[in-house]
Scaffold this motif. Sequence first.
Motif, short mmCIF file in Angstrom:
data_model
loop_
_atom_site.label_atom_id
_atom_site.label_comp_id
_atom_site.label_asym_id
_atom_site.label_seq_id
_atom_site.Cartn_x
_atom_site.Cartn_y
_atom_site.Cartn_z
N ALA A 1 45.91 40.13 29.60
CA ALA A 1 47.07 40.21 28.46
C ALA A 1 47.29 41.51 28.04
N LEU A 2 46.20 42.01 27.87
CA LEU A 2 46.37 43.63 27.17
C LEU A 2 46.96 44.42 28.10
N ILE A 3 46.23 44.51 29.19
CA ILE A 3 46.73 45.45 30.19
C ILE A 3 48.28 45.26 30.51
N SER A 4 48.83 44.09 30.53
CA SER A 4 50.00 43.70 31.07
C SER A 4 51.04 44.51 30.01
N PHE A 5 50.59 44.94 28.74
CA PHE A 5 51.42 45.57 27.90
C PHE A 5 51.38 47.09 27.77
N LEU A 6 50.64 47.59 28.76
CA LEU A 6 50.39 49.01 28.48
C LEU A 6 51.64 49.78 29.00
N PRO A 7 52.01 50.92 28.35
CA PRO A 7 53.03 51.77 28.75
C PRO A 7 53.16 52.15 30.28
N LEU A 8 52.09 52.23 30.92
CA LEU A 8 52.07 52.85 32.38
C LEU A 8 52.67 51.84 33.12
N MET A 9 52.79 50.50 32.87
CA MET A 9 53.41 49.45 33.62
C MET A 9 54.76 49.55 34.10
N LYS A 10 55.50 50.32 33.36
CA LYS A 10 56.97 50.55 33.88
C LYS A 10 57.24 51.48 34.99
N TRP A 11 55.83 52.07 35.41
CA TRP A 11 55.77 52.90 36.72
C TRP A 11 55.43 51.85 38.11
N LEU A 12 55.00 50.84 37.71
CA LEU A 12 54.29 49.73 38.76
C LEU A 12 55.30 48.54 38.86
N PRO A 13 55.05 47.89 40.29
CA PRO A 13 56.16 46.83 40.47
C PRO A 13 55.93 45.50 39.60
N ASP A 14 54.81 45.40 38.73
CA ASP A 14 54.66 44.20 37.91
C ASP A 14 53.76 44.26 36.97
N PRO A 15 53.86 44.15 35.61
CA PRO A 15 52.92 44.21 34.89
C PRO A 15 51.78 43.04 34.80
N LEU A 16 52.10 41.94 35.04
CA LEU A 16 51.18 40.62 35.25
C LEU A 16 50.33 40.76 36.36
N VAL B 1 46.47 35.72 23.39
CA VAL B 1 46.66 37.35 23.28
C VAL B 1 48.05 37.72 23.75
N TYR B 2 48.46 37.21 24.73
CA TYR B 2 49.89 37.62 25.31
C TYR B 2 50.94 37.19 24.26
N ILE B 3 50.99 35.99 23.67
CA ILE B 3 52.03 35.77 22.66
C ILE B 3 51.66 36.42 21.51
N PHE B 4 50.63 36.74 21.14
CA PHE B 4 50.44 37.53 19.90
C PHE B 4 50.97 38.95 20.02
N LEU B 5 50.67 39.67 21.23
CA LEU B 5 51.08 40.89 21.30
C LEU B 5 52.77 40.87 21.54
N LYS B 6 53.20 39.90 22.21
CA LYS B 6 54.66 39.88 22.44
C LYS B 6 55.22 39.73 20.99
N TYR B 7 54.63 38.83 20.33
CA TYR B 7 55.23 38.80 18.77
C TYR B 7 55.37 40.02 18.10
#
Lengths: 269, 140
Positions: A239-254, A188-194
């Motif tokens: 994997a899905l949550i790590s790509f959510l836009p709100l991650m930019k306000w938090l220390p780390d998406p993963l 899922v992560y590789i697919f979303l990153k692609y």
Amino acid sequence: MLVNRRSLTRFLREQVWNNRWRRIPKMQMAGFLALIALSAAIFSHSISALTVFILSIGSVLFFEYCFLRIRRVKPFLLSASIVTGLIIGLLTSPFLPWYVVIIAALIAVFSKQFIRLNKQHIFNPAAFGLFSAGLLFHYDISWWAVSFQSWPPHNFFLAVCILILILPGYVSGVYLRRYGSILAFLIVYIFLKYKLTHQATVVGLYDPTVIFFSLVMLPEPMTTPRKLNRQPLFGSVVALISFLPLMKWLPDPLLTALLFANGLFFKFR
Amino acid sequence: MNNKLGVGLVAAVVLVVGFIMLSNRQVTAPVTQTASSPTTAISPAMTKEDKTVSKVTVTASGFDPAVITVKKGTKVAWFNGSGTIANVSSAKHPTHLVYPKLNLGDFADGQSVSLVFTDAGIFKYHNHLNPSQFGSVTVE
């Protein structure tokens, strides 16, 4: 005396001389993480890198012992604590103040010992400690020790480092049978990153940080589903949550995604 | 039964959110992004003379200066003097999605990459090969 020479000798013989500790998955994982730490310290040519590991492991062991005594639990071979300490050291920048490492270790052990339900801790201790320290001190998780193993390797040393990086997969994927979570997350992560970055090359999609996260932190046995039919969903959610836009306000998406999934799947292990 | 319902609900949420993310997310290609070839490496001396270019040097210890402030339309050039391969990628590591235009990729020692900032704001970046090295560009 609380500890006499005879009991200590017997303890050492059982734990070390009889090689029993080598068969414990947590000790195997600790061994592989120590190899990663050593390779990172060699690559960085930095003494401060070694001090981070010593500080993080020592802090975790100290706080673990203290909290166990508070809870009136008999201390035992704290192999899981060594793993937690190594992860904190691998992900905390050597350039940060020393007290950041100690605070991260304190919070990690606290979450393991006191944020529990039905005798089980809910969150990945290392992830919780690192995330909380990142929020407190306003820094992003650096993943410094698991980022330099780039592809393609430019020399023999880097090639060996890449092999060392994937060694924990034996413990988590084969021995602990968490391959459902690992594979689902990576797919899922590789697919979303692609889809989101339009990178289709191996160089673009390979990421040592993601490899480490998927093989070490994601499949942590105490806080992730052990049933094979729930593991793919768990890995996909992370994997899905790590790509959510709100991650930019938090220390780390993963780490944020992992902690969220820990809480979500706590009742569905 | 409750467990199956819970798992089913989570799966449904994952599918819906994933569909929404993939259908609404737009990744714009960098408006202007130049990566210097080995034959046209930008040297520190050249960029100092060009007043419309702000220069950041990648050293063994990180970006220098780590924080710069420029006006909209300014070109920022990163020169690699670290002795090894460097990388400029947008926050957050490792997804790099906060400002995709800043995903300038790897560049060898002695080479440089650059970007013209056409959007105002504060843009954080890091060296993907060593994320403890980070910096930011404030565009006014």
